[in-house]
Design a protein around this motif. Sequence first.
Motif, mmCIF file in Angstrom:
data_model
loop_
_atom_site.group_PDB
_atom_site.id
_atom_site.type_symbol
_atom_site.label_atom_id
_atom_site.label_comp_id
_atom_site.label_asym_id
_atom_site.label_seq_id
_atom_site.Cartn_x
_atom_site.Cartn_y
_atom_site.Cartn_z
ATOM 1 N N ARG A 6 0.844 -1.196 0.000
ATOM 2 C CA ARG A 6 0.000 0.000 0.000
ATOM 3 C C ARG A 6 0.881 1.248 0.000
ATOM 4 N NH1 ARG A 6 -3.093 0.473 4.747
ATOM 5 N NH2 ARG A 6 -3.120 2.724 4.691
ATOM 6 N N SER A 8 2.295 4.708 0.823
ATOM 7 C CA SER A 8 2.213 5.651 1.933
ATOM 8 C C SER A 8 3.141 6.833 1.639
ATOM 9 C CB SER A 8 2.624 4.963 3.240
ATOM 10 O OG SER A 8 2.952 5.936 4.209
ATOM 11 N N LYS A 11 5.601 7.567 4.521
ATOM 12 C CA LYS A 11 6.784 6.689 4.610
ATOM 13 C C LYS A 11 7.773 7.031 3.502
ATOM 14 C CE LYS A 11 4.771 2.597 6.721
ATOM 15 N NZ LYS A 11 4.123 1.343 6.391
ATOM 16 N N LYS A 97 -0.566 7.590 -5.653
ATOM 17 C CA LYS A 97 -1.810 7.424 -4.882
ATOM 18 C C LYS A 97 -2.988 8.120 -5.576
ATOM 19 C CE LYS A 97 -3.017 7.268 0.013
ATOM 20 N NZ LYS A 97 -2.873 5.834 0.272
ATOM 21 N N ASN A 294 8.186 -0.061 7.311
ATOM 22 C CA ASN A 294 7.085 -1.033 7.211
ATOM 23 C C ASN A 294 7.077 -1.988 8.381
ATOM 24 O OD1 ASN A 294 5.998 -0.006 4.846
ATOM 25 N ND2 ASN A 294 7.314 -1.243 3.533
ATOM 26 N N ASN A 299 0.949 -0.273 9.471
ATOM 27 C CA ASN A 299 -0.360 0.215 9.007
ATOM 28 C C ASN A 299 -0.387 1.694 8.661
ATOM 29 O OD1 ASN A 299 -1.510 -2.359 9.382
ATOM 30 N ND2 ASN A 299 -1.607 -1.954 11.589
ATOM 31 N N LEU A 300 0.772 2.353 8.718
ATOM 32 C CA LEU A 300 0.802 3.802 8.478
ATOM 33 C C LEU A 300 0.480 4.097 7.024
ATOM 34 C CD1 LEU A 300 1.472 6.480 9.912
ATOM 35 C CD2 LEU A 300 3.783 6.270 9.014
#
Length: 300
Positions: A6, A8, A11, A97, A294, A299-300
């Motif tokens: 996913r 982020s 991150k 994204k 990660n 979950n960030l």
Amino acid sequence: MSQQQRISPLKNFFAGGFGGVCLVFAGHPLDTIKVRLQTQPKPRPGETALYRGTLDCFKKTLAKEGVLGLYKGMAAPIIGVTPMFAVCFFGFGLGKKLQQKTPDDVLTYPQLFAAGMLSGVFTTAIMAPGERIKCLLQIQAASGQVKYAGPVDCVKQLYRENGIRGIYKGTALTLMRDVPASGMYFMTYEWLKYTLTPEGKSPSELSVPSILFAGGMAGIFNWAVAIPPDVLKSRFQTAPEGKYPNGFRDVLRELIREEGIGSLYKGFNAVMLRAFPANAACFLGFEVAMKFLNWIAPNL
């Protein structure tokens, strides 16, 4: 195309910053040589050029200033590059994204190119003044005339002389260099990562040599697009005030008139020699930091 973790942007921001620090340490010596070669004065008839080429410039800098001479002006890129790469990778993460309808969407290569171009727009805001200061400091070390005591003094003097415009001189050229080059940079990296991934494996499990190769090649593709506007930018940003009233068009005309079209690829060897190790170090730093992030915040 590959299935990715996913996305982020946050991150990406932190991992990109760490990648940037790795890039500066690996690439700064050749960056100093690149700028000195690009901006050395044209020899008068009967005179030889100050530097005959990359190796000659390297030897002369080492002999005259020692190893530290190769790391001249590194404080500005470390201060500028860490947030810049953080913003660059954040922009790429955001660009990816924004184009996903669901978190599991796999992007096409043109979409990755577009995401990379967005990151180029983001970084120019930080990049333009940082590059201007870096070029001026690198040049004065080579010419021997000390006008600026350091990066902060350089900013103060530029601001005093021409306000914020003096600090941001060359922004349009930085955009012309970084927007298409960033698109190329990220698209190449993602393409090579995907290509080098063995059947049935995920790109996140790539070996260190594969990451280094993909990162290094991404750097080379990035600079193949970026060198001509970079030469114009180095000239424009280090020129005396008022020398080029019409901006980069004047620089381009003068360069081609005096030195021919090949001069747009000045410093090519130094750039390409630096591009591979510096960007290999950058992407390895990014991937290592990403794995760490990660792991501590899945979950960030």
